[in-house]
Motif scaffolding. Sequence first.
Motif, PDB file in Angstrom:
ATOM      1  N   LYS A 282       0.865  -1.170   0.000  1.00 43.44           N
ATOM      2  CA  LYS A 282       0.000   0.000   0.000  1.00 43.44           C
ATOM      3  C   LYS A 282       0.907   1.227   0.000  1.00 43.44           C
ATOM      4  O   LYS A 282       1.618   1.480   0.972  1.00 43.44           O
ATOM      5  CB  LYS A 282      -0.896  -0.008   1.248  1.00 43.44           C
ATOM      6  N   ILE A 283       0.887   1.977  -1.089  1.00 40.44           N
ATOM      7  CA  ILE A 283       1.793   3.113  -1.231  1.00 40.44           C
ATOM      8  C   ILE A 283       1.173   4.352  -0.594  1.00 40.44           C
ATOM      9  O   ILE A 283       0.026   4.704  -0.872  1.00 40.44           O
ATOM     10  CB  ILE A 283       2.089   3.397  -2.719  1.00 40.44           C
ATOM     11  N   LYS A 284       1.946   4.999   0.268  1.00 46.51           N
ATOM     12  CA  LYS A 284       1.529   6.275   0.836  1.00 46.51           C
ATOM     13  C   LYS A 284       2.560   7.330   0.438  1.00 46.51           C
ATOM     14  O   LYS A 284       3.759   7.149   0.656  1.00 46.51           O
ATOM     15  CB  LYS A 284       1.431   6.197   2.367  1.00 46.51           C
ATOM     16  N   TYR A 285       2.063   8.409  -0.159  1.00 49.48           N
ATOM     17  CA  TYR A 285       2.956   9.470  -0.607  1.00 49.48           C
ATOM     18  C   TYR A 285       3.092  10.545   0.457  1.00 49.48           C
ATOM     19  O   TYR A 285       2.123  10.914   1.130  1.00 49.48           O
ATOM     20  CB  TYR A 285       2.440  10.097  -1.899  1.00 49.48           C
ATOM     21  N   ILE A 286       4.297  11.033   0.602  1.00 56.29           N
ATOM     22  CA  ILE A 286       4.556  12.200   1.435  1.00 56.29           C
ATOM     23  C   ILE A 286       5.332  13.194   0.574  1.00 56.29           C
ATOM     24  O   ILE A 286       5.807  12.845  -0.505  1.00 56.29           O
ATOM     25  CB  ILE A 286       5.369  11.842   2.707  1.00 56.29           C
TER      26      ILE A 286
ATOM     27  N   GLU B 185       4.303   7.910  14.670  1.00 60.96           N
ATOM     28  CA  GLU B 185       3.173   7.045  14.336  1.00 60.96           C
ATOM     29  C   GLU B 185       3.126   6.738  12.838  1.00 60.96           C
ATOM     30  O   GLU B 185       2.774   5.627  12.425  1.00 60.96           O
ATOM     31  CB  GLU B 185       1.849   7.702  14.771  1.00 60.96           C
ATOM     32  N   ILE B 186       3.478   7.727  12.029  1.00 59.30           N
ATOM     33  CA  ILE B 186       3.463   7.521  10.577  1.00 59.30           C
ATOM     34  C   ILE B 186       4.555   6.532  10.182  1.00 59.30           C
ATOM     35  O   ILE B 186       4.332   5.625   9.377  1.00 59.30           O
ATOM     36  CB  ILE B 186       3.650   8.869   9.851  1.00 59.30           C
ATOM     37  N   LEU B 187       5.736   6.693  10.776  1.00 59.86           N
ATOM     38  CA  LEU B 187       6.835   5.772  10.474  1.00 59.86           C
ATOM     39  C   LEU B 187       6.534   4.368  10.988  1.00 59.86           C
ATOM     40  O   LEU B 187       6.814   3.372  10.315  1.00 59.86           O
ATOM     41  CB  LEU B 187       8.135   6.275  11.081  1.00 59.86           C
ATOM     42  N   ALA B 188       5.967   4.289  12.173  1.00 55.17           N
ATOM     43  CA  ALA B 188       5.696   2.979  12.773  1.00 55.17           C
ATOM     44  C   ALA B 188       4.710   2.171  11.936  1.00 55.17           C
ATOM     45  O   ALA B 188       4.772   0.935  11.904  1.00 55.17           O
ATOM     46  CB  ALA B 188       5.155   3.159  14.189  1.00 55.17           C
ATOM     47  N   GLU B 189       3.831   2.857  11.229  1.00 54.77           N
ATOM     48  CA  GLU B 189       2.839   2.188  10.391  1.00 54.77           C
ATOM     49  C   GLU B 189       3.479   1.600   9.131  1.00 54.77           C
ATOM     50  O   GLU B 189       2.961   0.645   8.547  1.00 54.77           O
ATOM     51  CB  GLU B 189       1.746   3.197   9.991  1.00 54.77           C
ATOM     52  N   ALA B 190       4.627   2.165   8.724  1.00 55.49           N
ATOM     53  CA  ALA B 190       5.236   1.794   7.448  1.00 55.49           C
ATOM     54  C   ALA B 190       6.284   0.704   7.612  1.00 55.49           C
ATOM     55  O   ALA B 190       7.008   0.654   8.606  1.00 55.49           O
ATOM     56  CB  ALA B 190       5.865   3.026   6.802  1.00 55.49           C
ATOM     57  N   LYS B 191       6.386  -0.163   6.598  1.00 59.18           N
ATOM     58  CA  LYS B 191       7.429  -1.189   6.595  1.00 59.18           C
ATOM     59  C   LYS B 191       8.754  -0.596   6.111  1.00 59.18           C
ATOM     60  O   LYS B 191       9.828  -0.960   6.603  1.00 59.18           O
ATOM     61  CB  LYS B 191       7.002  -2.342   5.679  1.00 59.18           C
ATOM     62  N   ILE B 192       8.676   0.352   5.165  1.00 60.08           N
ATOM     63  CA  ILE B 192       9.897   0.901   4.575  1.00 60.08           C
ATOM     64  C   ILE B 192       9.623   2.304   4.056  1.00 60.08           C
ATOM     65  O   ILE B 192       8.507   2.610   3.635  1.00 60.08           O
ATOM     66  CB  ILE B 192      10.409  -0.023   3.436  1.00 60.08           C
ATOM     67  N   ILE B 193      10.634   3.160   4.112  1.00 63.67           N
ATOM     68  CA  ILE B 193      10.571   4.495   3.517  1.00 63.67           C
ATOM     69  C   ILE B 193      11.776   4.653   2.598  1.00 63.67           C
ATOM     70  O   ILE B 193      12.892   4.247   2.954  1.00 63.67           O
ATOM     71  CB  ILE B 193      10.546   5.616   4.589  1.00 63.67           C
ATOM     72  N   PHE B 194      11.534   5.206   1.427  1.00 65.08           N
ATOM     73  CA  PHE B 194      12.604   5.407   0.448  1.00 65.08           C
ATOM     74  C   PHE B 194      13.018   6.873   0.427  1.00 65.08           C
ATOM     75  O   PHE B 194      12.162   7.766   0.329  1.00 65.08           O
ATOM     76  CB  PHE B 194      12.124   5.006  -0.947  1.00 65.08           C
TER      77      PHE B 194
ATOM     78  N   ASP C 127      10.235  15.586   9.176  1.00 65.88           N
ATOM     79  CA  ASP C 127       9.270  16.041  10.181  1.00 65.88           C
ATOM     80  C   ASP C 127       8.158  15.021  10.389  1.00 65.88           C
ATOM     81  O   ASP C 127       7.065  15.364  10.844  1.00 65.88           O
ATOM     82  CB  ASP C 127       8.654  17.385   9.746  1.00 65.88           C
ATOM     83  N   LEU C 128       8.437  13.763  10.081  1.00 63.71           N
ATOM     84  CA  LEU C 128       7.411  12.726  10.181  1.00 63.71           C
ATOM     85  C   LEU C 128       7.174  12.333  11.640  1.00 63.71           C
ATOM     86  O   LEU C 128       8.121  12.162  12.415  1.00 63.71           O
ATOM     87  CB  LEU C 128       7.828  11.489   9.376  1.00 63.71           C
ATOM     88  N   GLU C 129       5.912  12.188  11.985  1.00 62.20           N
ATOM     89  CA  GLU C 129       5.565  11.713  13.319  1.00 62.20           C
ATOM     90  C   GLU C 129       5.953  10.245  13.456  1.00 62.20           C
ATOM     91  O   GLU C 129       5.939   9.481  12.488  1.00 62.20           O
ATOM     92  CB  GLU C 129       4.066  11.870  13.561  1.00 62.20           C
TER      93      GLU C 129
END
Length: 497
Positions: free
Chosen positions: A146-150, A161-170, A157-159
């Motif tokens: 599930k792709i989420k764009y930021i 909670e947002i990071l904890a929900e994600a498996k990976i950030i590029f 400045d990511l909270e």
Amino acid sequence: MTDQRPPLPVKKYLLSLDPCVHGGLIRKSSQKYGIPESDILDASASLNPLGTPFEQPDPELDLQELLSKGLEKLEQYPDNRYLEYRTAAAEFVGMGMTYENIIPGNGSTEIIRLVAECVVAEGDVVLIPRPTFSEYELQCSVMGAKIKYIEQDDIFDLEDEILAEAKIIFVCNPNNPTGKLFDKEMMEKLAEQCAAQKTILFVDEAYIELAEPEQSVAYLVENNDYLFIQRSLTKSFAIPGIRMGFGVASSKFACVLNNARLSWNMGCISDTIATALLSMKGGVNSKYLLDSRAFIEQERKFLMTKLSRRGFKPAESCVNYIYVDITDLSLNSSELAERMASHGVLIRDCESFQNNGKNHIRVAIRTREENERIADTIRQVIYEWGREQAEIQLRENIKAAAECGRKGSNIDCDYYPCHFEEQDCTFCFCPFYPCEDSRTGGNWIESSSGGQIWSCLNCTIVHEEKIVDDLLSIFVSEGLSDESIRKAWKEVMERNL
């Protein structure tokens, strides 16, 4: 007639998957526009403009010798441990790396796919800062993510909670296509935050050797199992036809990825050449890469100036490409790229970067002669497009005049009066431009982008009511054509100059 066959035996979410759009489409453009491949200038693919190390005045490496060496192994399977290559990559990166930290790959895309296969499951959230390299979302989408764009500006400045929900950030650093480089202190804090939330931070440093290699955060991997670094040789050494790259991770993470990767993901040629390139004296600070960075900085300044003079808004860049805002140009990015390609110059339409809109292009930095050609072609394309738009408007004005008479003064125009009060604006777009006849009051002036351009500032004759009426009598009855324009010049303009 309906298709009676059963549905394809693939994961359902793959049926709506679209392939990534990339630059470097030389053959496709050659076929489309009938231009020989050798005549096409590719400013859409961001490669080292200095050329390959084999083309330098005092080359450290001999390509033919390396090809011969690689071909000696043609009749045997590669050693899928790739120990020589991995050792050379570790020494190239430095920072205490060993071959155990290195994952060899057949270019960036395969490495992204490998990481996605190993860590992303269907339904996992993946964070993609936009605009950025499209392969991240494609390879994760293949896994059902599930792709989420930021936004790029929100990365640091990511909270939690947002990071904890994600498996990976590029995070692409320097970012493609914007050319922005984040310093290692910022990246270090992000790596700590991601590790605390058990979110993998994938840092793509494919262009860092052409920017500021000291900003790499590869030194962090051994103590952080949630950090992965990607490096590419094809950009830095300008050899996209030989797929070469590698990942850097903690020895534990790298071991799993090496066990999972395709057994022979590099052939004998790419293995041999890549090992030699990474073994060049000085590593990231070899003479070749030092010269490359100096050359890029010099030509980037030159091309930035040229693009700024065209009325574009180039963003500050630290690398070998420039992200350009063309919002103020009525011509959109897709049409500009198409028109440039028809003239044999390829630029990157940035609409394909996460639906980035049609207001940005990316232009690769090339040699001085090539950069001049890029700027000249942009100028030519804008001129041709402007002439087309002017002719369209002129035809509309003539059609309206045939029904209602002269247009009169267009007092709603932001530029009125551009010549004199109560001027007639029917021929705002002059059918004779550029007439190059100084008797009209027109003259040659210096262009902001260099060279000269015909200025109509002091020409008033085509805005005088009598002249407008006489011109319209010809154009309304005979239409707008080369022949009628010549007739109008001779019978109306010449007699009144």
